[in-house]
Motif scaffolding. Structure first.
Motif, PDB file in Angstrom:
ATOM      1  N   GLU A  22     -10.359   2.946  15.319  1.00  0.00           N
ATOM      2  CA  GLU A  22     -10.005   2.141  16.490  1.00  0.00           C
ATOM      3  C   GLU A  22      -9.087   0.989  16.078  1.00  0.00           C
ATOM      4  OE1 GLU A  22     -12.117  -0.652  19.856  1.00  0.00           O
ATOM      5  OE2 GLU A  22     -13.345   0.798  18.760  1.00  0.00           O
ATOM      6  N   GLY A  23      -7.972   0.893  16.753  1.00  0.00           N
ATOM      7  CA  GLY A  23      -7.004  -0.162  16.478  1.00  0.00           C
ATOM      8  C   GLY A  23      -5.955   0.203  15.449  1.00  0.00           C
ATOM      9  N   GLY A  24      -6.151   1.329  14.776  1.00  0.00           N
ATOM     10  CA  GLY A  24      -5.222   1.732  13.719  1.00  0.00           C
ATOM     11  C   GLY A  24      -3.855   2.142  14.229  1.00  0.00           C
ATOM     12  N   ARG A  25      -3.825   2.784  15.384  1.00  0.00           N
ATOM     13  CA  ARG A  25      -2.544   3.224  15.961  1.00  0.00           C
ATOM     14  C   ARG A  25      -1.665   2.015  16.267  1.00  0.00           C
ATOM     15  NH1 ARG A  25      -0.538   7.913  18.364  1.00  0.00           N
ATOM     16  NH2 ARG A  25       1.044   7.503  19.938  1.00  0.00           N
ATOM     17  N   ALA A  26      -2.232   1.011  16.917  1.00  0.00           N
ATOM     18  CA  ALA A  26      -1.473  -0.206  17.237  1.00  0.00           C
ATOM     19  C   ALA A  26      -1.116  -0.961  15.959  1.00  0.00           C
ATOM     20  CB  ALA A  26      -2.280  -1.099  18.174  1.00  0.00           C
ATOM     21  N   PHE A  27      -2.016  -0.957  14.990  1.00  0.00           N
ATOM     22  CA  PHE A  27      -1.769  -1.649  13.716  1.00  0.00           C
ATOM     23  C   PHE A  27      -0.466  -1.173  13.084  1.00  0.00           C
ATOM     24  CE2 PHE A  27      -2.107  -1.491   9.059  1.00  0.00           C
ATOM     25  CZ  PHE A  27      -2.275  -2.838   8.764  1.00  0.00           C
ATOM     26  N   LEU A  28      -0.240   0.137  13.078  1.00  0.00           N
ATOM     27  CA  LEU A  28       0.965   0.663  12.437  1.00  0.00           C
ATOM     28  C   LEU A  28       2.238   0.140  13.090  1.00  0.00           C
ATOM     29  CD1 LEU A  28      -0.103   4.352  11.708  1.00  0.00           C
ATOM     30  CD2 LEU A  28      -0.008   2.408  10.118  1.00  0.00           C
ATOM     31  N   VAL A  29       2.195  -0.105  14.379  1.00  0.00           N
ATOM     32  CA  VAL A  29       3.364  -0.667  15.077  1.00  0.00           C
ATOM     33  C   VAL A  29       3.475  -2.163  14.790  1.00  0.00           C
ATOM     34  CG1 VAL A  29       4.421  -1.107  17.338  1.00  0.00           C
ATOM     35  CG2 VAL A  29       3.208   1.038  16.932  1.00  0.00           C
ATOM     36  N   ARG A  30       2.325  -2.831  14.706  1.00  0.00           N
ATOM     37  CA  ARG A  30       2.291  -4.289  14.597  1.00  0.00           C
ATOM     38  C   ARG A  30       2.472  -4.826  13.179  1.00  0.00           C
ATOM     39  NH1 ARG A  30      -2.931  -6.202  16.656  1.00  0.00           N
ATOM     40  NH2 ARG A  30      -1.967  -8.248  16.520  1.00  0.00           N
ATOM     41  N   VAL A  31       2.401  -3.959  12.166  1.00  0.00           N
ATOM     42  CA  VAL A  31       2.647  -4.411  10.795  1.00  0.00           C
ATOM     43  C   VAL A  31       3.995  -5.137  10.813  1.00  0.00           C
ATOM     44  CG1 VAL A  31       3.212  -3.618   8.465  1.00  0.00           C
ATOM     45  CG2 VAL A  31       1.291  -2.611   9.691  1.00  0.00           C
ATOM     46  N   PRO A  32       4.052  -6.353  10.269  1.00  0.00           N
ATOM     47  CA  PRO A  32       5.296  -7.136  10.385  1.00  0.00           C
ATOM     48  C   PRO A  32       6.557  -6.405   9.946  1.00  0.00           C
ATOM     49  CG  PRO A  32       3.535  -8.531   9.609  1.00  0.00           C
ATOM     50  CD  PRO A  32       2.976  -7.128   9.646  1.00  0.00           C
ATOM     51  N   LEU A  83      -2.594 -10.274   8.752  1.00  0.00           N
ATOM     52  CA  LEU A  83      -2.443  -8.888   8.293  1.00  0.00           C
ATOM     53  C   LEU A  83      -3.564  -8.457   7.355  1.00  0.00           C
ATOM     54  CD1 LEU A  83      -0.803  -6.230   8.021  1.00  0.00           C
ATOM     55  CD2 LEU A  83       0.470  -7.348   6.215  1.00  0.00           C
ATOM     56  N   PRO A  84      -3.874  -9.215   6.295  1.00  0.00           N
ATOM     57  CA  PRO A  84      -4.923  -8.744   5.376  1.00  0.00           C
ATOM     58  C   PRO A  84      -6.283  -8.560   6.064  1.00  0.00           C
ATOM     59  CG  PRO A  84      -3.671 -10.517   4.364  1.00  0.00           C
ATOM     60  CD  PRO A  84      -3.250 -10.443   5.797  1.00  0.00           C
ATOM     61  N   GLU A  85      -6.644  -9.478   6.938  1.00  0.00           N
ATOM     62  CA  GLU A  85      -7.930  -9.370   7.620  1.00  0.00           C
ATOM     63  C   GLU A  85      -7.940  -8.166   8.566  1.00  0.00           C
ATOM     64  OE1 GLU A  85     -10.413 -11.768  11.007  1.00  0.00           O
ATOM     65  OE2 GLU A  85      -9.437 -12.963   9.450  1.00  0.00           O
ATOM     66  N   THR A  86      -6.879  -8.003   9.333  1.00  0.00           N
ATOM     67  CA  THR A  86      -6.786  -6.880  10.270  1.00  0.00           C
ATOM     68  C   THR A  86      -6.843  -5.562   9.521  1.00  0.00           C
ATOM     69  OG1 THR A  86      -5.452  -8.225  11.766  1.00  0.00           O
ATOM     70  CG2 THR A  86      -5.381  -5.850  12.106  1.00  0.00           C
ATOM     71  N   ARG A  87      -6.065  -5.452   8.464  1.00  0.00           N
ATOM     72  CA  ARG A  87      -6.045  -4.224   7.654  1.00  0.00           C
ATOM     73  C   ARG A  87      -7.409  -3.985   7.019  1.00  0.00           C
ATOM     74  NH1 ARG A  87      -5.052  -1.802   2.897  1.00  0.00           N
ATOM     75  NH2 ARG A  87      -3.575  -0.091   2.934  1.00  0.00           N
ATOM     76  N   GLY A  88      -8.026  -5.052   6.519  1.00  0.00           N
ATOM     77  CA  GLY A  88      -9.336  -4.929   5.888  1.00  0.00           C
ATOM     78  C   GLY A  88     -10.388  -4.367   6.826  1.00  0.00           C
ATOM     79  N   LYS A  89     -10.359  -4.802   8.067  1.00  0.00           N
ATOM     80  CA  LYS A  89     -11.320  -4.293   9.065  1.00  0.00           C
ATOM     81  C   LYS A  89     -11.085  -2.805   9.332  1.00  0.00           C
ATOM     82  CE  LYS A  89     -12.200  -8.697  11.325  1.00  0.00           C
ATOM     83  NZ  LYS A  89     -12.007  -9.530  12.517  1.00  0.00           N
ATOM     84  N   PRO A 100       0.796  -1.225   0.000  1.00  0.00           N
ATOM     85  CA  PRO A 100       0.000   0.000   0.000  1.00  0.00           C
ATOM     86  C   PRO A 100       0.831   1.278   0.000  1.00  0.00           C
ATOM     87  CG  PRO A 100      -0.050  -1.020   2.161  1.00  0.00           C
ATOM     88  CD  PRO A 100       0.683  -1.962   1.260  1.00  0.00           C
ATOM     89  N   ARG A 101       0.198   2.317  -0.505  1.00  0.00           N
ATOM     90  CA  ARG A 101       0.782   3.655  -0.500  1.00  0.00           C
ATOM     91  C   ARG A 101       0.768   4.185   0.936  1.00  0.00           C
ATOM     92  NH1 ARG A 101      -2.869   6.244  -3.541  1.00  0.00           N
ATOM     93  NH2 ARG A 101      -1.750   5.679  -5.422  1.00  0.00           N
ATOM     94  N   LEU A 102       1.857   4.789   1.352  1.00  0.00           N
ATOM     95  CA  LEU A 102       1.925   5.486   2.633  1.00  0.00           C
ATOM     96  C   LEU A 102       1.637   6.967   2.428  1.00  0.00           C
ATOM     97  CD1 LEU A 102       5.201   3.916   4.104  1.00  0.00           C
ATOM     98  CD2 LEU A 102       2.842   3.304   4.643  1.00  0.00           C
TER      99      LEU A 102
END
Length: 173
Positions: free
Chosen positions: A86-96, A149-155, A73-75
Motif C-alpha cells: 500500500e502506497g508503493g505505486r504512488a511512492f514510485l511517482v513521488r520519489v524526488p 523519503l527515508p521514512e516513507t521508503r522505510g515504511k 537503491p537497486r532497481l
C-alpha cells in the motif's frame, strides 16, 4: 631577505589576479556545435531508454544496480515490489528524482512503465497483474511532495518484509 620574498609573493598574487577573469566576457561565443538553443528534455522526443540515461542512470547506474556507497537503491529485480504494498505505486511517482525530473507527465508514465516491465528492470519483482501508469495518474500524484523519503521508503520496506518479500535493493540486503 624578507623584502624580496614579500615582493615575489605580492607580484605572484597580482599577476594571477590580473590573468583571472571574474566578469564574463559578453563577446564570448558558444563552443562549436552549441550555437542553437537547447531543446528542453520534455519536448526533445527522446526514447524512454535515453530519458532513463539522462534522468536516472547517474544515480541508479545504467543497468539499475544502484550504489550502496551513494545510498542509491537497486532497481533491477526489485523495483516491482513497491507495487505489492500500500502506497508503493504512488511512492514510485513521488520519489524526488522522478517527480522533480525534467520529464513531462506522459514521459514519466512511460519511464515508470518501462522500468516496471517484467522483461526489463523490474524483472521477477513484478506483481502478476500490473496496471500501467497514465499521464493523468502521474500528474495527480507527482504534485504531492514527499517530505521524508527515508521514512516513507522505510515504511514500505517494512510492509514488504511483513509479506515475506526478500529485500534485495542493495541497501538492506
Amino acid at each position: 631577505m624578507r623584502w624580496p620574498l614579500l615582493t615575489g609573493v605580492a607580484l605572484t598574487l597580482i599577476s594571477t589576479t590580473l590573468l583571472a577573469r571574474s566578469i564574463p566576457d559578453p563577446h564570448q561565443q558558444p563552443a562549436p556545435g552549441n550555437e542553437a538553443a537547447q531543446t528542453p528534455i520534455a519536448r526533445a522526443g527522446y526514447s524512454v531508454a535515453t530519458n532513463y540515461q539522462l534522468q536516472c542512470a547517474g544515480c541508479h547506474l545504467t543497468s539499475g544496480e544502484g550504489s550502496r556507497a551513494n545510498d542509491t537503491p537497486r532497481l533491477a529485480g526489485f523495483v516491482g515490489n513497491f507495487l505489492k504494498v500500500e502506497g508503493g505505486r504512488a511512492f514510485l511517482v513521488r520519489v524526488p528524482g522522478m517527480s522533480q525530473s525534467a520529464l513531462n507527465n506522459q514521459q514519466l508514465a512511460d519511464m515508470l512503465n518501462w522500468l516496471l516491465n517484467k522483461d526489463g528492470m523490474a524483472g521477477v519483482s513484478m506483481p502478476e497483474h500490473f496496471q500501467p501508469y497514465s499521464a493523468d495518474e502521474v500528474a495527480a500524484v507527482r504534485r504531492q511532495a514527499m517530505l521524508n523519503l527515508p521514512e516513507t521508503r522505510g515504511k514500505l520496506i517494512e510492509q514488504m518484509k511483513a509479506q515475506g518479500i526478500s529485500i534485495t535493493d542493495g541497501l538492506g540486503d
